[in-house]
Write a protein that holds these residues in place. Sequence first.
Motif, PDB file in Angstrom:
ATOM      1  N   SER A  52      -9.740  -8.566   5.628  1.00  0.00           N
ATOM      2  CA  SER A  52     -10.808  -8.465   4.806  1.00  0.00           C
ATOM      3  C   SER A  52     -11.548  -9.868   4.720  1.00  0.00           C
ATOM      4  N   HIS A 110      -2.377  -3.474   4.334  1.00  0.00           N
ATOM      5  CA  HIS A 110      -3.824  -3.509   4.360  1.00  0.00           C
ATOM      6  C   HIS A 110      -4.720  -4.340   5.487  1.00  0.00           C
ATOM      7  N   LYS A 144       0.707  -1.136   0.201  1.00  0.00           N
ATOM      8  CA  LYS A 144       0.065   0.102  -0.012  1.00  0.00           C
ATOM      9  C   LYS A 144       0.697   1.111  -0.117  1.00  0.00           C
ATOM     10  N   ARG A 151      -1.595  -9.277   5.014  1.00  0.00           N
ATOM     11  CA  ARG A 151      -2.398  -8.186   4.757  1.00  0.00           C
ATOM     12  C   ARG A 151      -1.909  -6.966   5.666  1.00  0.00           C
TER      13      ARG A 151
END
Length: 512
Positions: A508, A505, A249, A500
């Motif tokens: 999810s 991130h 990211k 993640r």
Amino acid sequence: MSSLLRGGTAVRNKASKLLRGGTVLVHGERDHVSPQLADILIEGDRISKIDASIPVPAGCHVIDCTDKVISPGFVDTHRHIWQSPLKGFFGDTALFPYLAIVIAAGMELKAEDMFWANLAGSLESIDAGTTTTLDHAHMNWSKDHSPSAIAGTISSGIRSIFGYTPVSIVASTKPKIEFSPEPLPSWIMAIFEQLATSQPLNDSGSRVQLGFGFDFYHLPKDVVLGVFQKVKSLGTRIITSHFIQNFVKDSERLPSLLKSYDLLQKGIVLSHGGGANSEDVKLLSDANCFISATPNTELAMAVGPPVCFRKDLPGIDRVCSLGVDCHSATSSSMVNEMRMALQTARGIESEAHIQSGIWPREVTHTTSHAFNLGTIQGARALRMEHDIGSIEVGKKADLVIFDALSPAMIGVAQRDPVMAIVLHSTIRDVNTVLVDGEVRKENGKLRPVKGTEWNENSGFSETDQDIHWQEVADRILAMQKRLVSKTPRPLLLQIEDHVREVFGHKPSTSKI
């Protein structure tokens, strides 16, 4: 008994071969492909003559190619060859769950498993007509994993660049998942140097070459520069990295980062290009670097759309090649990737036609364009266009022979053999495959191969062991059974959430 390997094959005289009476797909100016009814004479590992009628030399092995199409062997510029034991895990899986399974596999698969995994993946490639692979070998979980995998690749008979890759290694699972705090332990580069200086990898004519895979651009600049300098000093000509924008990211765009480090040079192959923009393409084109698009997995794992033939990416066709990526998630067929690349691009363009109500008379991209992505463009990406990627006197005898009379090929093969391959053929239609002048698949069946073993002192050597596909299949199924029992869903979810987090991130549970 074992014999020294030179050039990736046992030292021996190869009988000449004559491919008689086939429709030969010959590349000409601007990569135009022309079908020619011709014979091909192979002496040693190279094509020595292409002519309408060649007399049979004494002692020559004749292969009847009547009603056959002879194509250049396909060049796959992004593959994780070791993933045969993971087939069936990924067909309905997005990117981060995929990564979790790959990481979990590293906790279970032993070094000796890698011989069979790479042998299986390479044989599956040959079966589909692929004669060269760039193997992004992200299974380097110990100092013994890569030598074992390379032995499997050499045994298969395929031409390959083994992209030796540092990977994140799980240090503990309890009380939570933790990766090793040392991303580049000392043995990583030590083993790479040992491999680079061993037979046959130190031979520039070797069928299997050593490349380098690298995705640790989060490390300090001086560390990255030191790694690149080291691998290049050992003769590495190809370095490959994954390029998916925002996978990490808010990270800098990889082509720009490489440019700023003065590392964006010929021999860099970036896979995928998800999220690439026109500036990325310009940087790659200016540096004569390539992208390897893998349309099937990019569309499946939400990292597409593929970059091939995109109007919003001017110049992409010049720097694009194709790969299968994960044969654990899709077919090993490079034809499948050609087809998906072509039809996806046509589909994207059709939206504009529908919106405008203007219906074109001709399509923008053709089957020949797609065919070239999997042949000569792949060869250019790997800096091997003088040896492979097209059928030409003096080039390596890496060839695929298709059955032009099969139910799938009949009719179209006689009118447009390139179209027949790209839009109509299946793996069933791949009758015979030659790599380096050696027949590796014949009359639709893979030939047995000779085993290869690794010795720290003497390098790789060929053994007397004959290996048939059934033994390979048995080994892969046994590995898969172990993996299923050792990778429960709670562990995979735990690994996924940690990955993640590492890449910035949030956890999810959303679907694509």
